[in-house]
Design an enzyme around this catalytic site. Structure first.
Site, PDB file in Angstrom:
ATOM      1  N   GLU A  29      -8.288  26.277  10.852  1.00  0.00           N
ATOM      2  CA  GLU A  29      -8.781  24.921  11.138  1.00  0.00           C
ATOM      3  C   GLU A  29      -9.997  24.497  10.311  1.00  0.00           C
ATOM      4  OE1 GLU A  29      -9.332  24.793  15.404  1.00  0.00           O
ATOM      5  OE2 GLU A  29      -7.246  25.279  15.791  1.00  0.00           O
TER       6      GLU A  29
ATOM      7  N   ASN B   6      -4.251  28.648   8.566  1.00  0.00           N
ATOM      8  CA  ASN B   6      -3.616  28.118   9.773  1.00  0.00           C
ATOM      9  C   ASN B   6      -4.338  26.848  10.227  1.00  0.00           C
ATOM     10  OD1 ASN B   6      -1.709  28.636  12.021  1.00  0.00           O
ATOM     11  ND2 ASN B   6      -3.532  28.950  13.280  1.00  0.00           N
TER      12      ASN B   6
ATOM     13  N   HIS C  52       1.045  21.694  17.669  1.00  0.00           N
ATOM     14  CA  HIS C  52       0.769  21.252  19.049  1.00  0.00           C
ATOM     15  C   HIS C  52       1.100  19.760  19.121  1.00  0.00           C
ATOM     16  CE1 HIS C  52      -1.208  24.958  20.144  1.00  0.00           C
ATOM     17  NE2 HIS C  52      -2.015  24.872  19.096  1.00  0.00           N
TER      18      HIS C  52
ATOM     19  N   GLU D 125       1.893  28.012  16.652  1.00  0.00           N
ATOM     20  CA  GLU D 125       1.366  27.794  18.012  1.00  0.00           C
ATOM     21  C   GLU D 125       2.148  26.681  18.714  1.00  0.00           C
ATOM     22  OE1 GLU D 125      -2.888  27.163  17.921  1.00  0.00           O
ATOM     23  OE2 GLU D 125      -3.184  28.700  16.393  1.00  0.00           O
TER      24      GLU D 125
ATOM     25  N   ASP E 250       3.869  24.047  20.821  1.00  0.00           N
ATOM     26  CA  ASP E 250       4.077  23.538  22.176  1.00  0.00           C
ATOM     27  C   ASP E 250       4.225  22.029  22.087  1.00  0.00           C
ATOM     28  OD1 ASP E 250       1.379  22.804  21.859  1.00  0.00           O
ATOM     29  OD2 ASP E 250       0.638  24.205  23.367  1.00  0.00           O
TER      30      ASP E 250
HETATM   31  O1  G2I Z   1      -6.615  25.015  21.587  1.00  0.00           O
HETATM   32  C1  G2I Z   1      -5.319  25.471  21.397  1.00  0.00           C
HETATM   33  C2  G2I Z   1      -5.233  26.392  20.195  1.00  0.00           C
HETATM   34  C3  G2I Z   1      -5.538  25.629  18.930  1.00  0.00           C
HETATM   35  N1  G2I Z   1      -5.413  26.474  17.744  1.00  0.00           N
HETATM   36  C4  G2I Z   1      -6.185  27.705  17.784  1.00  0.00           C
HETATM   37  C5  G2I Z   1      -5.947  28.475  19.070  1.00  0.00           C
HETATM   38  O2  G2I Z   1      -6.772  29.623  19.109  1.00  0.00           O
HETATM   39  C6  G2I Z   1      -6.173  27.606  20.266  1.00  0.00           C
HETATM   40  O3  G2I Z   1      -5.936  28.423  21.429  1.00  0.00           O
HETATM   41  C7  G2I Z   1      -6.739  28.146  22.544  1.00  0.00           C
HETATM   42  C8  G2I Z   1      -6.339  29.057  23.680  1.00  0.00           C
HETATM   43  O4  G2I Z   1      -5.000  28.772  24.037  1.00  0.00           O
HETATM   44  C9  G2I Z   1      -7.239  28.820  24.886  1.00  0.00           C
HETATM   45  O5  G2I Z   1      -6.969  29.806  25.906  1.00  0.00           O
HETATM   46  O6  G2I Z   1      -8.089  28.371  22.209  1.00  0.00           O
HETATM   47  C10 G2I Z   1      -8.947  27.996  23.273  1.00  0.00           C
HETATM   48  C11 G2I Z   1     -10.384  28.112  22.810  1.00  0.00           C
HETATM   49  O7  G2I Z   1     -10.596  27.486  21.609  1.00  0.00           O
HETATM   50  C12 G2I Z   1      -8.697  28.899  24.476  1.00  0.00           C
HETATM   51  O8  G2I Z   1      -9.485  28.476  25.543  1.00  0.00           O
HETATM   52  C13 G2I Z   1     -10.339  29.412  26.084  1.00  0.00           C
HETATM   53  C14 G2I Z   1     -11.411  28.712  26.864  1.00  0.00           C
HETATM   54  O9  G2I Z   1     -12.151  27.914  25.961  1.00  0.00           O
HETATM   55  C15 G2I Z   1     -12.293  29.699  27.523  1.00  0.00           C
HETATM   56  O10 G2I Z   1     -13.215  29.025  28.345  1.00  0.00           O
HETATM   57  C16 G2I Z   1     -11.472  30.683  28.336  1.00  0.00           C
HETATM   58  O11 G2I Z   1     -12.309  31.706  28.857  1.00  0.00           O
HETATM   59  O12 G2I Z   1      -9.592  30.293  26.905  1.00  0.00           O
HETATM   60  C17 G2I Z   1     -10.394  31.312  27.466  1.00  0.00           C
HETATM   61  C18 G2I Z   1      -9.490  32.281  28.220  1.00  0.00           C
HETATM   62  O13 G2I Z   1      -8.711  31.621  29.165  1.00  0.00           O
END
Ligand code: G2I
Length: 461
Positions: free
Chosen positions: A163, A205, A242, A271, A273
């Site tokens: 990103e 990515n 996404h 990724e 969805d």
């Molecule tokens: O935002 C969707 C994706 C976009 N591209 C990069 C990916 O790495 C990103 O994934 C998401 C995860 O699916 C989330 O799960 O990235 C988020 C953070 O940037 C993730 O969120 C985090 C929360 O920010 C935290 O507060 C939480 O503790 O997930 C953590 C675990 O549930």
């Protein structure tokens, strides 16, 4: 391993059909069933592609979740556990416990792993967020080197940089502390990753790069073209994909994928969805799969989670399984689109077999390899033997790859084959184990530059 097996099966079936004209009807009717994959990974494997999902370590103990994940997917991305804040919470102190839970689960189940992500403006540990200039550049490069070295030999593809471009019409790099260390930070990260893990595919990515006419897509394309022309080591581009009503699947998606592939990189949907439900969601999923299958170098698709309730945006019900683990219409449309086929990936990476082949006869045992300490010239490995049913004794083989040498062992009695690469370990003492009981032995490998992990087997008597 689905592909070669299946091809052989089809060839055999073809010969069989030719030789038995009288029963041709019945056999011909059996053919489509044999050729069609009944899971996402099998269906994608028909054309040399993988089908993956993001996994959260904390959910692996949920058996509905892990059963679906194991059955349907053969490429695993850690949703959060291999990010910078997870792997280097304090500067210079690396933490792989959560990442290892996912990597070990994947490998034990014969799956490959996409590494996500080595360098990113987001999810940086606190200590890094406050850094700038040369200190930050060096810290970032050290992070890339350490993490990629730790996982060397276990990663199919790394999201080296995530990103790094701005949204909107500017076509500019995203402003971030990493970008402010100099425009060459991205190529520096790729060079460090290549040096650390020469066999992993190295990907850039990003999201909002799906529509060919968008400025961000063009900007990433120009960077990749520039990298290829100057020999910066990049192998693949990840399209996060996404989608929702504000960011729909573009009609020119196939153009985007094929134009990037024409630069000489693999493209991967990393990724996926799509928010929505019912046939509208199913059709959009179908369009994505068809766009990938139309491009030979679109080598695989990963969805960003298993069930809707596992999603980072659960309220948008964007995935292929509902909260109870039922297949949605979107699942069926993806499976059918995969089975309908398209171009074939010319260079598929074979999926490794499970750590241990299925046990044969009698009482059975399972051997599982786990990593121990690592040093510059050597590493420790531990093999855990588990009795699936009561056994009188066990033997376990550990195969290392030349020029590796096993230089020490403990908690067992070793013997060696003539090549010196295959060690057979038998228990010290009786070896009898009750059903479910485990015992471990260990060894030290002098790797001599080869970081491939040993393979292990167990047989019981
Ligand atoms: O935002 C969707 C994706 C976009 N591209 C990069 C990916 O790495 C990103 O994934 C998401 C995860 O699916 C989330 O799960 O990235 C988020 C953070 O940037 C993730 O969120 C985090 C929360 O920010 C935290 O507060 C939480 O503790 O997930 C953590 C675990 O549930």
């Amino acid at each position: 391993m689905t592909n070669p097996d299946l091809r052989t099966r089809r060839r055999r079936l073809g010969a069989f059909v030719g030789g038995l004209a009288a029963t041709a009807l019945a056999v011909t009717m059996a053919l489509p069933a044999a050729a069609a994959g009944s899971t996402l990974q099998a269906a994608a494997g028909e054309s040399g592609r993988y089908f993956g999902t993001a996994i959260a370590a904390s959910r692996l103990s949920d058996s509905t979740y892990s059963t679906i994940a194991n059955r349907e997917f053969n490429m695993i991305t850690a949703e959060n556990e291999m990010k910078m804040d997870a792997t280097e919470p304090s500067q210079g102190q690396f933490s792989y416990t959560q990442g290892d839970r996912i990597v070990n689960w994947a490998r034990q189940n014969g799956k490959q792993v996409r590494g996500h992500a080595l360098a990113w403006h987001s999810q940086q540990p606190g200590w890094m967020q406050n850094m700038s200039g040369t200190a930050l550049r060096n810290a970032m490069l050290n992070h890339v080197t350490q993490v990629a070295t730790y996982y060397r030999g276990k990663i199919h593809s790394w999201d080296v940089v995530n990103e790094a471009f701005a949204d909107g019409s500017s076509g500019a790099r995203r402003d971030s502390n990493l970008q402010r260390t100099g425009n060459d930070w991205i190529e520096a990260a790729f060079r460090a990753a290549r040096a650390a893990d020469p066999n992993a595919k190295l990907c850039y990515n990003d999201y909002n790069t799906d529509n060919w006419s968008h400025a961000k897509t063009q900007a990433v394309y120009n960077m990749v073209r520039d990298f290829k022309s100057r020999g910066v080591p990049i192998d693949c581009v990840g399209f996060q994909a996404h989608f929702n009503s504000g960011n729909p699947v573009p009609s020119n998606y196939h153009t985007t994928l094929s134009n990037f592939a024409a630069l000489g990189v693999d493209v991967q949907i990393t990724e996926l969805d799509i928010e929505g439900s019912g046939s509208s969601q199913a059709q959009q999923y179908q369009g994505i799969v068809q766009a990938c299958l139309a491009v030979a170098r679109c080598t695989g698709i990963t969805v960003w989670g298993v069930r809707d309730t596992d999603s980072w945006r659960a309220s948008g019900t964007p995935l292929l399984f509902d909260g109870s683990g039922n297949k949605k219409a979107a699942y069926t449309s993806v499976l059918n689109a995969l089975n309908a086929g398209g171009t074939t990936n010319p260079n598929p990476t074979p999926t490794p077999g499970p750590t241990t082949p299925p046990p044969t006869g009698g009482g059975s045992c399972t051997a599982t390899y786990s990593e121990g300490e690592k040093w510059g010239d050597r590493f420790n490995g531990v093999v855990t033997i588990r009795a699936n049913s009561a056994i009188n004794s066990w033997r376990s083989t550990v195969t290392v790859r030349s020029p590796q040498k096993i230089i020490a062992t403990w908690s067992g009695t070793p013997s060696w084959d003539s090549s010196g690469n295959v060690m057979t370990m038998v228990p010290n003492g009786s070896g009898a184990l009750a059903a479910g009981q485990t015992v471990s032995f260990g060894f030290t490998v002098q790797h001599n530059g080869n970081w491939t992990w040993p393979s292990v087997t167990c047989s019981a008597s």
